[in-house]
Scaffold this active site. Structure first.
Site, PDB file in Angstrom:
ATOM      1  N   GLU A 201       3.382   2.054   2.398  1.00  0.00           N
ATOM      2  CA  GLU A 201       3.850   2.510   3.631  1.00  0.00           C
ATOM      3  C   GLU A 201       5.085   1.910   3.907  1.00  0.00           C
ATOM      4  O   GLU A 201       5.456   1.076   3.132  1.00  0.00           O
ATOM      5  CB  GLU A 201       2.799   2.148   4.560  1.00  0.00           C
ATOM      6  CG  GLU A 201       1.435   2.720   4.584  1.00  0.00           C
ATOM      7  CD  GLU A 201       0.614   2.488   5.651  1.00  0.00           C
ATOM      8  OE1 GLU A 201      -0.435   3.259   5.857  1.00  0.00           O
ATOM      9  OE2 GLU A 201       0.767   1.230   6.385  1.00  0.00           O
TER      10      GLU A 201
ATOM     11  N   GLY B 125      17.016  27.478 -13.349  1.00  0.00           N
ATOM     12  CA  GLY B 125      16.673  28.872 -13.891  1.00  0.00           C
ATOM     13  C   GLY B 125      17.722  29.787 -13.648  1.00  0.00           C
ATOM     14  O   GLY B 125      17.866  30.606 -14.266  1.00  0.00           O
TER      15      GLY B 125
ATOM     16  N   SER C 111      18.342  23.283  -8.349  1.00  0.00           N
ATOM     17  CA  SER C 111      17.054  22.570  -8.667  1.00  0.00           C
ATOM     18  C   SER C 111      16.420  22.601 -10.270  1.00  0.00           C
ATOM     19  O   SER C 111      16.907  21.684 -10.994  1.00  0.00           O
ATOM     20  CB  SER C 111      15.992  22.870  -7.871  1.00  0.00           C
ATOM     21  OG  SER C 111      15.001  22.244  -7.733  1.00  0.00           O
ATOM     22  N   THR C 112      15.909  23.642 -10.498  1.00  0.00           N
ATOM     23  CA  THR C 112      15.358  23.535 -11.670  1.00  0.00           C
ATOM     24  C   THR C 112      16.544  24.117 -12.804  1.00  0.00           C
ATOM     25  O   THR C 112      16.171  23.861 -14.196  1.00  0.00           O
ATOM     26  CB  THR C 112      13.933  24.357 -12.270  1.00  0.00           C
ATOM     27  OG1 THR C 112      14.244  25.714 -12.034  1.00  0.00           O
ATOM     28  CG2 THR C 112      12.902  23.874 -11.325  1.00  0.00           C
TER      29      THR C 112
ATOM     30  N   ASP D  21       0.606  -1.241  -0.133  1.00  0.00           N
ATOM     31  CA  ASP D  21       0.143   0.042  -0.011  1.00  0.00           C
ATOM     32  C   ASP D  21       0.816   1.385   0.007  1.00  0.00           C
ATOM     33  O   ASP D  21       0.357   2.303   0.129  1.00  0.00           O
ATOM     34  CB  ASP D  21      -0.839   0.038   1.213  1.00  0.00           C
ATOM     35  CG  ASP D  21      -0.323  -0.100   2.405  1.00  0.00           C
ATOM     36  OD1 ASP D  21       0.818   0.178   2.370  1.00  0.00           O
ATOM     37  OD2 ASP D  21      -0.899   0.153   3.485  1.00  0.00           O
TER      38      ASP D  21
ATOM     39  N   LYS E 251      19.689  38.655  -8.653  1.00  0.00           N
ATOM     40  CA  LYS E 251      18.354  37.932  -9.368  1.00  0.00           C
ATOM     41  C   LYS E 251      17.379  38.493  -8.672  1.00  0.00           C
ATOM     42  O   LYS E 251      17.397  38.824  -7.511  1.00  0.00           O
ATOM     43  CB  LYS E 251      18.669  36.528  -9.367  1.00  0.00           C
ATOM     44  CG  LYS E 251      18.314  35.961  -8.214  1.00  0.00           C
ATOM     45  CD  LYS E 251      18.567  34.077  -8.123  1.00  0.00           C
ATOM     46  CE  LYS E 251      18.008  33.750  -6.998  1.00  0.00           C
ATOM     47  NZ  LYS E 251      18.157  32.215  -6.557  1.00  0.00           N
TER      48      LYS E 251
ATOM     49  N   ARG F 280      13.872  25.397   1.746  1.00  0.00           N
ATOM     50  CA  ARG F 280      13.493  26.687   1.042  1.00  0.00           C
ATOM     51  C   ARG F 280      12.122  27.367   1.296  1.00  0.00           C
ATOM     52  O   ARG F 280      12.068  28.362   1.190  1.00  0.00           O
ATOM     53  CB  ARG F 280      13.714  26.361  -0.580  1.00  0.00           C
ATOM     54  CG  ARG F 280      15.244  26.392  -1.124  1.00  0.00           C
ATOM     55  CD  ARG F 280      15.260  25.860  -2.341  1.00  0.00           C
ATOM     56  NE  ARG F 280      14.766  24.494  -2.786  1.00  0.00           N
ATOM     57  CZ  ARG F 280      14.634  23.975  -3.862  1.00  0.00           C
ATOM     58  NH1 ARG F 280      14.774  24.697  -4.697  1.00  0.00           N
ATOM     59  NH2 ARG F 280      14.280  22.786  -3.976  1.00  0.00           N
ATOM     60  N   GLN F 281      11.326  26.581   2.007  1.00  0.00           N
ATOM     61  CA  GLN F 281      10.027  26.958   2.546  1.00  0.00           C
ATOM     62  C   GLN F 281      10.373  27.259   3.999  1.00  0.00           C
ATOM     63  O   GLN F 281       9.795  26.661   4.650  1.00  0.00           O
ATOM     64  CB  GLN F 281       8.974  26.041   2.249  1.00  0.00           C
ATOM     65  CG  GLN F 281       7.549  26.492   2.481  1.00  0.00           C
ATOM     66  CD  GLN F 281       7.054  27.413   1.504  1.00  0.00           C
ATOM     67  OE1 GLN F 281       7.789  27.408   0.373  1.00  0.00           O
ATOM     68  NE2 GLN F 281       6.369  28.331   2.043  1.00  0.00           N
TER      69      GLN F 281
END
Length: 291
Positions: A36, A223, A220-221, A34, A188, A93-94
């Site tokens: 877990e 950019g 990360s991305t 499942d 930036k 980052r949050q």
């Protein structure tokens, strides 16, 4: 003292065991049908000082849950002290509410680590060191700058170190000073809704004929690095290398970086890079020195 290797270590647990001459026990883990996670610590650790190694790269949520499960199990089994070595700390980052109503994700994660019994938390290059204040125990921050600087000098004779924003300038300066290289930064800004990055400011720097190394904590991305690379070439750079402590490279980032002319990528084993085209530095020695 004993090292417990979690479900995601990228070999750091094994390296630390050799460097510190401490026995290593690997957790037993599997995924139930499942979805877990199953975790078992297959050794007696009562009254032991335990070093738990578990990074939280992709899939982050799975690795975080397993970190929490392993940590509390270690305390339940009677360990005298628990040090959690989390080379890459997800959700860093949050660290604040960029928009009303958002979760401060790193706050929640650090509160949980405090509650499951972690006495000391070791993190490699957190996005912002001050965000770790949500953790209630002892903190140790690892900066593997010496290892990164040494690798840069090994592959580039005369590098120019470039920070992709003002916040990364201190990191760039310390790495540059290790190898007596010139350094600077660009500025930036990011659209918090679209995620789009653009160059806001570029100091008067001479990159003509230079082998530029753009260094950041996380790619990360890609950019930010794409924009910085374009700027470097527009200012006459001969080549561009991109380096990061945490080389996530999500959503086709590697291809985007190659397309704009990034010659070499450098990362560390805080992330499971698993790509022979990328130079990967083992941060275990830096972690060992912090303990």
């Amino acid at each position: 003292m004993i090292i417990i290797g979690g479900s995601a270590t990228n070999g750091i647990d094994e390296s630390l065991s050799k460097i510190l001459s401490i026995p290593l026990v690997k957790v037993e883990n599997k995924i139930f049908p499942d979805g877990e996670s199953y975790i078992r610590v297959p050794s007696s650790i009562r009254d032991e000082e335990v070093l738990l190694v578990q990074t939280t790269d992709y899939p982050q949520d799975k690795h975080l849950i397993e970190l929490f499960l392993i940590a509390e199990t270690i305390r339940d089994l009677g360990a005298k002290k628990l040090t959690a070595i989390v080379p890459y700390l997800a959700y860093s980052r949050q660290d604040r509410r960029f928009k009303d109503g958002e979760a401060i994700s790193i706050k929640t994660i650090l509160h949980i680590l405090s509650e499951v019994g972690v006495n000391t938390l070791v993190v490699v290059e957190p996005h912002k060191p001050e965000e770790l204040s949500y953790f209630k125990g002892e903190l140790k921050i690892v900066h593997p700058y010496h290892q990164i600087a040494r690798k840069i000098k090994e592959i580039i004779e005369d590098p120019f170190i470039l920070a992709p924003d003002r916040g990364a300038l201190d990191r760039a300066r310390k790495i540059a000073e290790e190898i007596n290289a010139p350094y600077s930064y660009i500025e930036k800004e990011r659209d918090r809704t679209t995620g789009e990055v653009r160059i806001k400011e570029a100091p008067n720097i001479n990159l003509k004929g230079k082998d530029v190394v753009i260094i950041d904590d996380i790619i990360s991305t890609g950019g930010t690095i794409v924009q910085a690379t374009r700027l470097a070439y527009s200012l006459g750079a001969k080549s561009v290398t991109a380096a990061a402590i945490h080389l996530l490279l999500v959503g086709g980032a590697k291809e985007r970086l190659r397309e704009v002319g990034v010659k070499t990528l450098i990362g560390t084993n805080t992330i499971n890079v698993n790509d022979k085209d990328i130079i990967t530095i083992d941060v275990s020695q830096s972690i060992a020195l912090s303990l």
